[in-house]
Write an enzyme that holds these catalytic residues in place. Structure first.
Site, PDB file in Angstrom:
ATOM      1  N   LYS A 148     -41.980   0.744   5.668  1.00  0.00           N
ATOM      2  CA  LYS A 148     -41.017  -0.304   6.044  1.00  0.00           C
ATOM      3  C   LYS A 148     -40.534  -0.101   7.473  1.00  0.00           C
ATOM      4  CE  LYS A 148     -36.634   0.291   4.916  1.00  0.00           C
ATOM      5  NZ  LYS A 148     -35.667   0.105   6.016  1.00  0.00           N
ATOM      6  N   ASN A 149     -40.236   1.141   7.836  1.00  0.00           N
ATOM      7  CA  ASN A 149     -39.666   1.411   9.156  1.00  0.00           C
ATOM      8  C   ASN A 149     -40.690   1.311  10.285  1.00  0.00           C
ATOM      9  OD1 ASN A 149     -37.119   1.743   8.090  1.00  0.00           O
ATOM     10  ND2 ASN A 149     -37.262   3.971   7.948  1.00  0.00           N
ATOM     11  N   ARG A 167     -30.140  -3.456   8.984  1.00  0.00           N
ATOM     12  CA  ARG A 167     -29.754  -2.900  10.278  1.00  0.00           C
ATOM     13  C   ARG A 167     -30.824  -3.110  11.339  1.00  0.00           C
ATOM     14  NH1 ARG A 167     -31.819   2.364  11.479  1.00  0.00           N
ATOM     15  NH2 ARG A 167     -33.011   3.282   9.794  1.00  0.00           N
ATOM     16  N   CYS A 190     -27.357  -0.332   5.235  1.00  0.00           N
ATOM     17  CA  CYS A 190     -26.670   0.659   4.410  1.00  0.00           C
ATOM     18  C   CYS A 190     -25.387   1.142   5.078  1.00  0.00           C
ATOM     19  CB  CYS A 190     -27.586   1.865   4.171  1.00  0.00           C
ATOM     20  SG  CYS A 190     -29.016   1.506   3.157  1.00  0.00           S
ATOM     21  N   ARG A 243     -23.735   2.960  13.396  1.00  0.00           N
ATOM     22  CA  ARG A 243     -25.031   2.821  14.044  1.00  0.00           C
ATOM     23  C   ARG A 243     -24.883   1.880  15.231  1.00  0.00           C
ATOM     24  NH1 ARG A 243     -29.552   2.959   9.340  1.00  0.00           N
ATOM     25  NH2 ARG A 243     -28.226   3.333   7.570  1.00  0.00           N
ATOM     26  N   PRO A 244     -24.189   2.273  16.268  1.00  0.00           N
ATOM     27  CA  PRO A 244     -23.964   1.375  17.389  1.00  0.00           C
ATOM     28  C   PRO A 244     -25.252   1.070  18.122  1.00  0.00           C
ATOM     29  CG  PRO A 244     -23.260   3.591  17.956  1.00  0.00           C
ATOM     30  CD  PRO A 244     -23.620   3.613  16.493  1.00  0.00           C
ATOM     31  N   ILE A 245     -25.314  -0.112  18.743  1.00  0.00           N
ATOM     32  CA  ILE A 245     -26.498  -0.465  19.516  1.00  0.00           C
ATOM     33  C   ILE A 245     -26.202  -0.385  21.009  1.00  0.00           C
ATOM     34  CG2 ILE A 245     -27.418  -1.912  17.673  1.00  0.00           C
ATOM     35  CD1 ILE A 245     -26.590  -4.351  19.364  1.00  0.00           C
ATOM     36  N   LEU A 262     -26.785   1.933  23.027  1.00  0.00           N
ATOM     37  CA  LEU A 262     -27.898   2.493  23.788  1.00  0.00           C
ATOM     38  C   LEU A 262     -28.950   1.439  24.081  1.00  0.00           C
ATOM     39  CD1 LEU A 262     -28.279   5.958  22.019  1.00  0.00           C
ATOM     40  CD2 LEU A 262     -26.939   5.366  24.043  1.00  0.00           C
ATOM     41  N   ASP A 269     -33.638  10.802   6.166  1.00  0.00           N
ATOM     42  CA  ASP A 269     -33.984   9.896   5.070  1.00  0.00           C
ATOM     43  C   ASP A 269     -34.511  10.621   3.838  1.00  0.00           C
ATOM     44  OD1 ASP A 269     -33.147   7.645   6.358  1.00  0.00           O
ATOM     45  OD2 ASP A 269     -35.135   6.851   6.802  1.00  0.00           O
ATOM     46  N   ARG A 314     -34.839  -2.546  -1.054  1.00  0.00           N
ATOM     47  CA  ARG A 314     -34.956  -2.767   0.383  1.00  0.00           C
ATOM     48  C   ARG A 314     -36.100  -1.952   0.983  1.00  0.00           C
ATOM     49  NH1 ARG A 314     -30.778  -0.626   3.272  1.00  0.00           N
ATOM     50  NH2 ARG A 314     -31.958  -1.404   5.049  1.00  0.00           N
TER      51      ARG A 314
END
Length: 428
Positions: A22-23, A96, A120, A125-127, A129, A310, A402
């Site tokens: 998935k990732n 996300r 989740c 999990r800031p974006i 960057l 994970d 998911r």
């Protein structure tokens, strides 16, 4: 709302196949935005996040076809016209990975409007960057009402040093850099297999990329990318979950269609726990006698190639059955022990102090009604239920849907007594 019912006690025996990652699939689907040509992706997992990504791309104006029948794991995407270059909150609120369309959208169309990511609830999990990198490449960034907007005439190559290692940030800016004018150099990059998978796809589309899989990536921008046919990597986290399933259940399980090279840290730790592993080219056989044979070992999550965050929750389930005391330190996300309270409800002996959990093992587990809080926490509860005395009921299993393709069917195929609520054991 779907539930799993799991009756513990059966060793897992036979062969279980790993699906596509998935990732890897999500950024590769986003990369299709970079070209007007047709993109064909193979080994796509049938999971909820993929369906969400399909809806997202279609809402932008793309044509997306998810395969059926013999081609059920193939996806064809064509972004000839992107009439609405935005990721709406109503679509991406559960995922996300929505931020992954930011870079390719602004690179291709000069404009992107993306809802801040959901997914989740395992930590911040800031974006920021992603945004700092795009600003360095000449994009004008504004934020309001829960959306990020980026605009530019054309992105320019830049020297970007990530303040911290970020997988999605590396992927997002890698995609953006392929169509930027000039050279982009990115340092302190994520080295995960999902990054190298995306880079391989982009190179197949005509991108000029060097260093993917290392901490420094160089990209020479091009004017145009073309279509590609690309096969998604096997899911290393699903494979690792099944390795632990075989070990915790006292089974003899062949985990097939995986890439053992991506699982070195997990394999090493399971061997330290006393699990017998036979590693092949694209499969791993795991053999264990279960609770009586497992030994405690400590883990500390770090970026690839270290032990993956994970896999932390799944390893903790295994640690409850190992002789001795194990410590689990979570260094990636600050709120990733939400499964602990549910494991304790099943009889586990776990104490949490800050970012470290201490597990006293070889503890018999009992069935209970438990709640799934996030994707990997759900997997850990399934693993614990496989060895619990009695019938465990897992609520909110949409979290596990998911990222795991038909996990209950795969586990049932190797001897687990697991069903969705309403099914009858032994029938699908």
């Amino acid at each position: 709302m779907d539930k799993f019912v799991v009756r513990g006690g059966n060793p897992l025996l036979g062969t279980i196949k790993v699906s596509g990652a998935k990732n890897s699939a999500l950024p590769c689907m986003a990369a299709a935005i970079l070209t007007a040509d047709e993109v064909v992706l193979e080994n796509i997992p049938q999971v909820r996040d993929i369906e969400t990504e399909r809806k997202l791309l279609e809402a932008m104006g793309a044509q997306v076809e998810l395969g059926y029948g013999r081609a059920q794991h193939r996806t064809t995407i064509q972004c000839a016209v992107l009439s609405d270059p935005q990721a709406k909150y109503e679509i991406v609120k559960t995922m996300r990975a929505s931020s992954l369309v930011l870079g390719p959208l602004v690179a291709r169309t000069g404009m992107a409007r993306v809802a801040l990511p959901g997914g989740c609830t395992i930590g911040d999990r800031p974006i920021d960057l992603h945004l700092k990198g795009l600003e360095a490449m000449g994009a004008r960034i504004t934020q309001e009402y829960g959306y990020v907007e980026a605009r530019t005439e054309r992105l320019k190559g830049a020297h970007i040093v990530f303040d911290k290692i970020t997988v999605t940030g590396t992927e997002d800016l890698l995609m953006a850099a392929t169509l930027a004018e000039g050279e982009t150099v990115m340092e302190n990059c994520a080295q995960e297999p999902e990054v190298t998978d995306l880079a391989a796809m982009l190179i197949g589309m005509g991108a000029k990329i060097e260093g993917a899989g290392t901490s420094t990536i160089r990209v020479q921008g091009v004017d145009k990318l073309h279509g590609v046919r690309h096969r998604i990597n096997p899911d290393r986290i699903e494979a690792g979950t099944f390795l632990i399933a075989g070990a915790i259940s006292g089974g003899d399980l062949n985990v097939d269609c995986c890439n053992p090279a991506h699982l070195a840290a997990v394999i090493s730790k399971l061997e330290e726990c006393g699990v017998r592993m036979d590693v092949g080219k694209d499969n791993i056989r795991v053999r264990s006698e279960g609770r009586g044979s497992l030994k405690a070992a400590d883990i500390s999550t770090v970026e690839y190639p270290g032990f993956p965050t994970d896999m932390q929750a799944q390893y903790m389930a295994l640690a409850t059955q190992a002789e001795g005391t194990s410590s689990v330190t979570e260094n990636i996300f600050e709120n990733r022990f939400m499964h602990v309270s549910e494991l304790v409800r099943m009889g586990a002996d776990i104490k949490v102090h800050g970012r470290t959990a201490t597990i006293t093992g070889r503890t018999p587990l009992q069935a209970a009604a438990v709640m799934c809080s996030d994707l990997r926490a759900s997997a850990s509860l399934v693993l614990a239920a496989l060895v619990a005395d009695g019938e465990t009921i897992l609520d909110r299993v949409y979290h596990i849907d998911r990222g795991y393709e038909h996990i209950e069917e795969k586990l049932r195929g190797v001897g687990a007594q697991i069903r969705r609520m309403g099914e009858v054991f032994g029938k699908r």
